[in-house]
Design an enzyme around this catalytic site. Structure first.
Site, PDB file in Angstrom:
ATOM      1  N   TYR A   1      80.320  94.150  91.610  1.00 37.81           N
ATOM      2  CA  TYR A   1      79.188  94.766  92.313  1.00 37.81           C
ATOM      3  C   TYR A   1      78.014  93.806  92.319  1.00 37.81           C
ATOM      4  CZ  TYR A   1      81.272  99.440  92.367  1.00 37.81           C
ATOM      5  OH  TYR A   1      82.082 100.527  92.608  1.00 37.81           O
TER       6      TYR A   1
ATOM      7  N   TYR B   1      88.857  98.124  89.711  1.00 39.83           N
ATOM      8  CA  TYR B   1      88.167  97.204  88.795  1.00 39.83           C
ATOM      9  C   TYR B   1      88.116  97.769  87.387  1.00 39.83           C
ATOM     10  CZ  TYR B   1      84.066 100.193  89.667  1.00 39.83           C
ATOM     11  OH  TYR B   1      83.219 101.261  89.788  1.00 39.83           O
TER      12      TYR B   1
ATOM     13  N   ARG C   1      89.269 101.590  86.973  1.00 37.61           N
ATOM     14  CA  ARG C   1      88.948 102.596  87.990  1.00 37.61           C
ATOM     15  C   ARG C   1      89.745 102.253  89.246  1.00 37.61           C
ATOM     16  NH1 ARG C   1      84.498 105.282  89.967  1.00 37.61           N
ATOM     17  NH2 ARG C   1      86.121 106.835  89.713  1.00 37.61           N
TER      18      ARG C   1
ATOM     19  N   HIS D   1      87.445 102.301  95.259  1.00 36.02           N
ATOM     20  CA  HIS D   1      86.690 103.394  95.904  1.00 36.02           C
ATOM     21  C   HIS D   1      85.485 102.860  96.648  1.00 36.02           C
ATOM     22  CE1 HIS D   1      85.149 102.905  91.765  1.00 36.02           C
ATOM     23  NE2 HIS D   1      83.959 102.968  92.356  1.00 36.02           N
TER      24      HIS D   1
ATOM     25  N   HIS E   1      81.543 104.021  97.485  1.00 34.21           N
ATOM     26  CA  HIS E   1      80.498 104.956  97.042  1.00 34.21           C
ATOM     27  C   HIS E   1      79.693 105.384  98.266  1.00 34.21           C
ATOM     28  CE1 HIS E   1      80.429 104.362  92.609  1.00 34.21           C
ATOM     29  NE2 HIS E   1      80.944 103.183  92.903  1.00 34.21           N
TER      30      HIS E   1
HETATM   31  C1  BEZ Z   1      81.603 103.610  89.428  1.00 33.18           C
HETATM   32  O1  BEZ Z   1      81.120 102.568  89.857  1.00 33.18           O
HETATM   33  O2  BEZ Z   1      82.123 104.389  90.193  1.00 33.18           O
HETATM   34  C2  BEZ Z   1      81.600 103.957  87.978  1.00 33.18           C
HETATM   35  C3  BEZ Z   1      81.679 102.924  87.062  1.00 33.18           C
HETATM   36  C4  BEZ Z   1      81.671 103.242  85.717  1.00 33.18           C
HETATM   37  C5  BEZ Z   1      81.596 104.582  85.322  1.00 33.18           C
HETATM   38  C6  BEZ Z   1      81.534 105.586  86.258  1.00 33.18           C
HETATM   39  C7  BEZ Z   1      81.541 105.268  87.610  1.00 33.18           C
HETATM   40 FE    FE Z   2      82.277 102.088  91.531  1.00 31.02          FE
END
Ligand code: BEZ
Ligand code: FE
Length: 260
Positions: free
Chosen positions: A143, A177, A198, A201, A203
């Site tokens: 990011y 990631y 994760r 996705h 956002h």
């Molecule tokens: C996210 O970027 O979606 C995220 C990253 C760490 C914890 C929760 C959400």
């Molecule tokens: Fe994210």
């Protein structure tokens, strides 16, 4: 007559009383000993000093806050805001008849993707001129403004839906990631033998007059981390597919906002 003085913050007292009530029950069940308590306090101290409190809370608590607030409500399910949102993203506008393009460097690496959606209200009406904020990671899984060297607002921007509540934006396919593992959050994952991944996705945050702000994410079928997302952010109505089209990917999802 004695005037009733409202408590400074009754809500804090209400929530704290409930918290202590449940902690008492939890401690009776968990039989925590004093050494375990001290280990916890030292670990939490390291978490705070490393600036990882928001990360830890977003990984392990945010999903439960959302589920308690929104399960069984109509409209699109919210998902995690997470720790990687920043204010002040640029406005993205269509140039020379080309589609909207999420802020990116020239020759940005990654698989080109056109993401489309429609935004409507729970009463079925399309929501024109809805503000859509979008952010995601780049082709190295990072990011901007956090762990990448890209410009601060790379893969971050906001735009507005058209008169039918529709939008299409050119971006790249986001990647799965790992959350940071070199600090106390990683330590915790090791203790509990959990992976740090994760699923990929997007956002998104939607703001429309007379409606609750919708903060959510979009996930892609076939991602190997969907079922074991470390932050438990996946919801069934946030799933979409990635289709191949003339050398790039297309995906779409519709969003339904709740009235205030
Ligand atoms: C996210 O970027 O979606 C995220 C990253 C760490 C914890 C929760 C959400
Ligand atoms: Fe994210």
């Amino acid at each position: 007559m004695v005037k009733q003085v409202a408590k400074k913050n009754e809500r804090v007292e209400e929530v704290f009383d409930l918290f202590i009530k449940h902690v008492k029950n939890f401690l009776q069940e968990a039989h925590l000993n004093h050494e375990e308590y001290t280990n916890f306090v030292n670990w939490a101290d390291r978490l705070g000093r490393k600036g990882e409190l928001p990360l830890f809370a977003d990984v392990f608590l945010e999903t439960h806050v959302l589920r308690a607030m929104y399960t069984d409500k109509p409209g699109t399910q919210p998902s995690l805001l997470g720790p990687y949102f920043i204010e002040g993203s640029p406005l993205i506008e269509a140039k020379d008849g080309k589609p909207l393009e999420l802020t990116q460097r020239p020759d940005e690496a990654g698989e080109v993707m056109y993401f489309s959606g429609n935004v409507s209200s729970t009463d079925g009406k399309p929501l024109a001129k809805t503000r859509v904020e979008m952010w995601q990671n780049d082709a190295s899984g990072k990011y901007s403004a956090f762990d990448s060297d890209a410009p601060r607002y790379n893969f971050r921007g906001h735009f507005f839906t058209d008169e039918n509540g529709d939008f299409t934006v050119k971006t790249i396919v986001p990647l799965p990631y790992s959350i940071p593992t070199d600090g106390p959050t990683g330590e915790f994952l090791e203790y509990t033998e959990q992976h740090p991944m994760r699923p990929a996705h997007l956002h998104l945050m939607f703001e429309a007059e007379g409606h609750e702000t919708l903060i959510t994410q979009v996930f892609f079928e076939g991602d190997k981390w969907l079922e074991t997302d470390v932050a438990d952010g996946v919801r069934l109505d946030l799933m979409t597919t990635l289709e191949e089209k003339d050398g790039y990917k297309v995906s779409s999802l519709d969003f339904v906002m709740r009235k205030n």
